[in-house]
Design a protein around this motif. Structure first.
Motif, PDB file in Angstrom:
ATOM      1  N   ARG A  62       0.809  -1.218   0.000  1.00 43.26           N
ATOM      2  CA  ARG A  62       0.000   0.000   0.000  1.00 43.26           C
ATOM      3  C   ARG A  62       0.845   1.272   0.000  1.00 43.26           C
ATOM      4  O   ARG A  62       0.352   2.359   0.262  1.00 43.26           O
ATOM      5  CB  ARG A  62      -0.953  -0.010   1.200  1.00 43.26           C
ATOM      6  CG  ARG A  62      -1.910  -1.198   1.169  1.00 43.26           C
ATOM      7  CD  ARG A  62      -2.931  -1.132   2.285  1.00 43.26           C
ATOM      8  NE  ARG A  62      -3.779  -2.318   2.286  1.00 43.26           N
ATOM      9  CZ  ARG A  62      -4.869  -2.461   1.547  1.00 43.26           C
ATOM     10  NH1 ARG A  62      -5.236  -1.492   0.732  1.00 43.26           N
ATOM     11  NH2 ARG A  62      -5.602  -3.558   1.614  1.00 43.26           N
ATOM     12  N   VAL A 343      -5.380 -12.872   4.957  1.00 41.44           N
ATOM     13  CA  VAL A 343      -6.700 -12.512   4.427  1.00 41.44           C
ATOM     14  C   VAL A 343      -7.735 -13.564   4.846  1.00 41.44           C
ATOM     15  O   VAL A 343      -8.842 -13.235   5.289  1.00 41.44           O
ATOM     16  CB  VAL A 343      -6.650 -12.388   2.887  1.00 41.44           C
ATOM     17  CG1 VAL A 343      -8.045 -12.106   2.326  1.00 41.44           C
ATOM     18  CG2 VAL A 343      -5.683 -11.280   2.474  1.00 41.44           C
ATOM     19  N   ASP A 405      -5.698 -10.951  -9.065  1.00 43.74           N
ATOM     20  CA  ASP A 405      -5.820  -9.983  -7.973  1.00 43.74           C
ATOM     21  C   ASP A 405      -7.225  -9.405  -7.870  1.00 43.74           C
ATOM     22  O   ASP A 405      -7.695  -9.088  -6.775  1.00 43.74           O
ATOM     23  CB  ASP A 405      -4.806  -8.850  -8.160  1.00 43.74           C
ATOM     24  CG  ASP A 405      -3.375  -9.341  -8.029  1.00 43.74           C
ATOM     25  OD1 ASP A 405      -3.170 -10.336  -7.316  1.00 43.74           O
ATOM     26  OD2 ASP A 405      -2.465  -8.732  -8.626  1.00 43.74           O
ATOM     27  N   ALA A 406      -7.910  -9.253  -9.007  1.00 45.08           N
ATOM     28  CA  ALA A 406      -9.273  -8.705  -8.980  1.00 45.08           C
ATOM     29  C   ALA A 406     -10.204  -9.621  -8.197  1.00 45.08           C
ATOM     30  O   ALA A 406     -11.023  -9.162  -7.391  1.00 45.08           O
ATOM     31  CB  ALA A 406      -9.787  -8.507 -10.404  1.00 45.08           C
ATOM     32  N   ARG A 409      -9.452  -9.356  -4.449  1.00 50.80           N
ATOM     33  CA  ARG A 409     -10.014  -8.141  -3.856  1.00 50.80           C
ATOM     34  C   ARG A 409     -11.536  -8.253  -3.714  1.00 50.80           C
ATOM     35  O   ARG A 409     -12.106  -7.807  -2.709  1.00 50.80           O
ATOM     36  CB  ARG A 409      -9.651  -6.927  -4.705  1.00 50.80           C
ATOM     37  CG  ARG A 409      -8.197  -6.505  -4.588  1.00 50.80           C
ATOM     38  CD  ARG A 409      -7.977  -5.119  -5.195  1.00 50.80           C
ATOM     39  NE  ARG A 409      -8.246  -5.118  -6.631  1.00 50.80           N
ATOM     40  CZ  ARG A 409      -7.324  -5.369  -7.557  1.00 50.80           C
ATOM     41  NH1 ARG A 409      -6.073  -5.640  -7.194  1.00 50.80           N
ATOM     42  NH2 ARG A 409      -7.625  -5.346  -8.850  1.00 50.80           N
ATOM     43  N   GLN A 412     -12.263 -10.622  -0.827  1.00 50.69           N
ATOM     44  CA  GLN A 412     -11.834  -9.986   0.419  1.00 50.69           C
ATOM     45  C   GLN A 412     -12.808  -8.892   0.843  1.00 50.69           C
ATOM     46  O   GLN A 412     -13.154  -8.766   2.023  1.00 50.69           O
ATOM     47  CB  GLN A 412     -10.432  -9.406   0.231  1.00 50.69           C
ATOM     48  CG  GLN A 412      -9.827  -8.837   1.512  1.00 50.69           C
ATOM     49  CD  GLN A 412      -8.412  -8.332   1.277  1.00 50.69           C
ATOM     50  OE1 GLN A 412      -7.922  -8.329   0.142  1.00 50.69           O
ATOM     51  NE2 GLN A 412      -7.771  -7.902   2.332  1.00 50.69           N
ATOM     52  N   SER A 413     -13.289  -8.089  -0.121  1.00 48.54           N
ATOM     53  CA  SER A 413     -14.198  -6.995   0.217  1.00 48.54           C
ATOM     54  C   SER A 413     -15.531  -7.515   0.736  1.00 48.54           C
ATOM     55  O   SER A 413     -16.187  -6.876   1.566  1.00 48.54           O
ATOM     56  CB  SER A 413     -14.420  -6.103  -1.006  1.00 48.54           C
ATOM     57  OG  SER A 413     -15.086  -6.820  -2.041  1.00 48.54           O
ATOM     58  N   ASP A 416     -15.002  -8.034   4.379  1.00 47.04           N
ATOM     59  CA  ASP A 416     -14.302  -6.956   5.063  1.00 47.04           C
ATOM     60  C   ASP A 416     -14.958  -6.711   6.421  1.00 47.04           C
ATOM     61  O   ASP A 416     -16.187  -6.625   6.510  1.00 47.04           O
ATOM     62  CB  ASP A 416     -14.377  -5.681   4.223  1.00 47.04           C
ATOM     63  CG  ASP A 416     -13.413  -4.618   4.724  1.00 47.04           C
ATOM     64  OD1 ASP A 416     -13.373  -4.391   5.945  1.00 47.04           O
ATOM     65  OD2 ASP A 416     -12.704  -4.038   3.883  1.00 47.04           O
TER      66      ASP A 416
END
Length: 477
Positions: A62, A343, A405-406, A409, A412-413, A416
């Motif tokens: 990040r 994660v 990676d998409a 994400r 993961q979202s 969250d």
């Protein structure tokens, strides 16, 4: 954590630029500290040899990727030098593959040479000593060393010599077997003769004579080998004739005739003698090859052997490239799987928190349950949670291994922790896509009335609960 490898080598930059970036051993710690001071950089290894300078870093995801070109320009005062056009940058899987190829000598000036692996190990040891290597690069470097050993074992990439000096040593070993105690005469103090002598000494030869038209130069070279310098004319009267003669004088015509070598062989009592003529024009008459016991090789002979060996090395290199490519893919998949671990752990914690919140929310309605019944409900809740998480976990691992990676994400979202809400007393409630806060408040109010003895209304209220289809009996104390 991201990987970035920035550097230049003999293929991308001239020696004039490479030498300006060369980092002495006593300066390595300071330069490493400067790299670690860059924003987001957690680990770093610096490899500096005569043919390459490479910086391998692990930096946080990040944080913006460090500008390593700018760092090198500032660190070595190379602004405006055109440095950037000579640099290469490898990221993630390409950085891993490049490091593997370097350590396996597939990117070396001399294909298959063994020195580079020792240099990579030394770079790793220096970084480790300076506190610049932790889990990410430590795991990568250990895999690198194991792979390099495997390539040496499963291929013959380093078996046959491919440079003139090494070929001379190989020929000497074929003729004499062991080189221990063998005597060597250098006729001429040129660089090629010196390199050949170094290789011979490294393999056991220990008596070095140096003859040169300038005695001072002969003495300087002899001192490097703890040898002896003699005059040029003294060569022809030597009684203790050496086993190996390496000549490179630059004379316009041969200085050693068949008659001279015949005398040498006579003094050696017909024991074999190796003559390596690396001079152009040649120093030794070709007719010497006809003498029994004389083994003469000129520069073309040596180059022919080296070229044939290089062709074989290239065939072996193709096998090594296949091994490296496969191992690079495996390492990257393993690295991504390890990185996805936190994660998955976070996903598990999020759902566990939801389950615990729901159990707490329904606690007022479970007073009549025995401890065994309550434990069974908790076990059921955990079992359902694990079954619910099984497929998302599998999807996460698969996406990580394939570099999607998409998808990572997206999954993961969906889990969250920010999707959780807090109740009126700060306790965890339901995800945004589930029961509303009003539902939670109503349920808590029902629980409060139940505690006050309003048991008659409980079934009717439970029937109107839109969040749960079955009534859970109140737990007994």
């Amino acid at each position: 954590m991201n990987l970035l490898l920035t550097g230049l080598n003999h293929k991308t930059a001239p020696v004039e630029l490479r030498e300006r970036l060369s980092i002495p051993e006593d300066a390595l710690a300071a330069v490493t500290a400067q790299v670690l001071a860059l924003p987001g950089v957690d680990e770093a290894v610096i490899l500096s040899t005569c043919n390459r300078v490479e910086l391998l870093i692990a930096h946080r995801e990040r944080v913006a990727e460090p500008d390593m070109a700018a760092f090198l320009e500032e660190c070595f005062q190379l602004s405006g030098s055109g440095l950037r056009e000579h640099l290469y940058h490898h990221r993630e899987a390409e950085a891993v593959r490049h490091l593997f190829r370097v350590a396996c000598s597939l990117d070396s000036l001399v294909l298959g040479e063994s020195q580079i692996l020792g240099q990579v190990k030394a770079a790793y040891a220096a970084a480790k000593e300076n506190g610049a290597v932790r889990s990410q690069l430590d795991r990568l470097l250990q895999e690198t060393f194991a792979l390099a050993k495997r390539v040496r074992t499963e291929t013959e990439i380093g078996a046959a010599p491919v440079n003139i000096s090494s070929v001379a040593v190989d020929l000497a070993r074929r003729i004499f077997g062991s080189l221990d105690g063998k005597r060597v005469l250098l006729l001429g103090a040129g660089k090629m003769s010196e390199l050949a002598a170094r290789h011979l000494v490294h393999h056991g030869a220990n008596r070095i004579l140096v003859a040169n038209r300038t005695l001072a130069r002969a003495e300087a070279l002899a001192a490097q080998f703890n040898g002896e310098a003699i005059t040029f004319d003294a060569v022809f009267s030597l009684q203790d004739v050496p086993d190996i003669l390496i000549t490179s004088t630059g004379a316009p015509r041969p200085i050693l005739t068949a008659a001279h070598v015949q005398q040498f062989l006579h003094r050696r009592r017909r024991k074999p003698m190796l003559l390596v003529d690396i001079a152009v024009p040649r120093d030794v008459e070709p007719e010497v090859n006809r003498l029994e016991g004389a083994f003469l090789y000129d520069i073309d002979d040596l180059q022919s052997v080296a070229s044939a060996n290089l062709t074989d090395r290239k065939r072996q290199a193709e096998l090594a490239e296949e091994i490296v490519a496969a191992e690079a893919i495996k390492f990257e998949q393993k690295r991504r799987s390890l990185e996805i671990g936190p994660v998955i752990s976070g996903m598990q914690q999020t759902v566990e928190a939801l389950c615990e919140a729901e159990l707490q929310r329904l606690a007022p309605r479970m007073h009549s349950m025995t401890d065994e019944q309550y434990a069974a409900v908790k076990m059921l809740t955990r079992g359902l949670m694990n079954k619910f998480l099984h497929l998302p976990k599998q999807a996460l691992r698969s996406a990580a291994q394939t570099g999607d990676d998409a998808a990572v994400r997206a999954i993961q979202s969906a889990f969250d922790p920010s999707v959780l809400r807090t109740g009126p007393k700060g306790d965890l409630a339901c995800p945004r896509s589930g029961v509303s806060m009003d539902d939670v408040k109503r349920e808590k109010a029902r629980g409060h009335h139940a505690e006050q003895g309003s048991t008659a209304s409980a079934p009717a209220e439970a029937a109107t609960d839109s969040a749960f289809s079955d009534e859970i009996p109140a737990r007994r104390h």
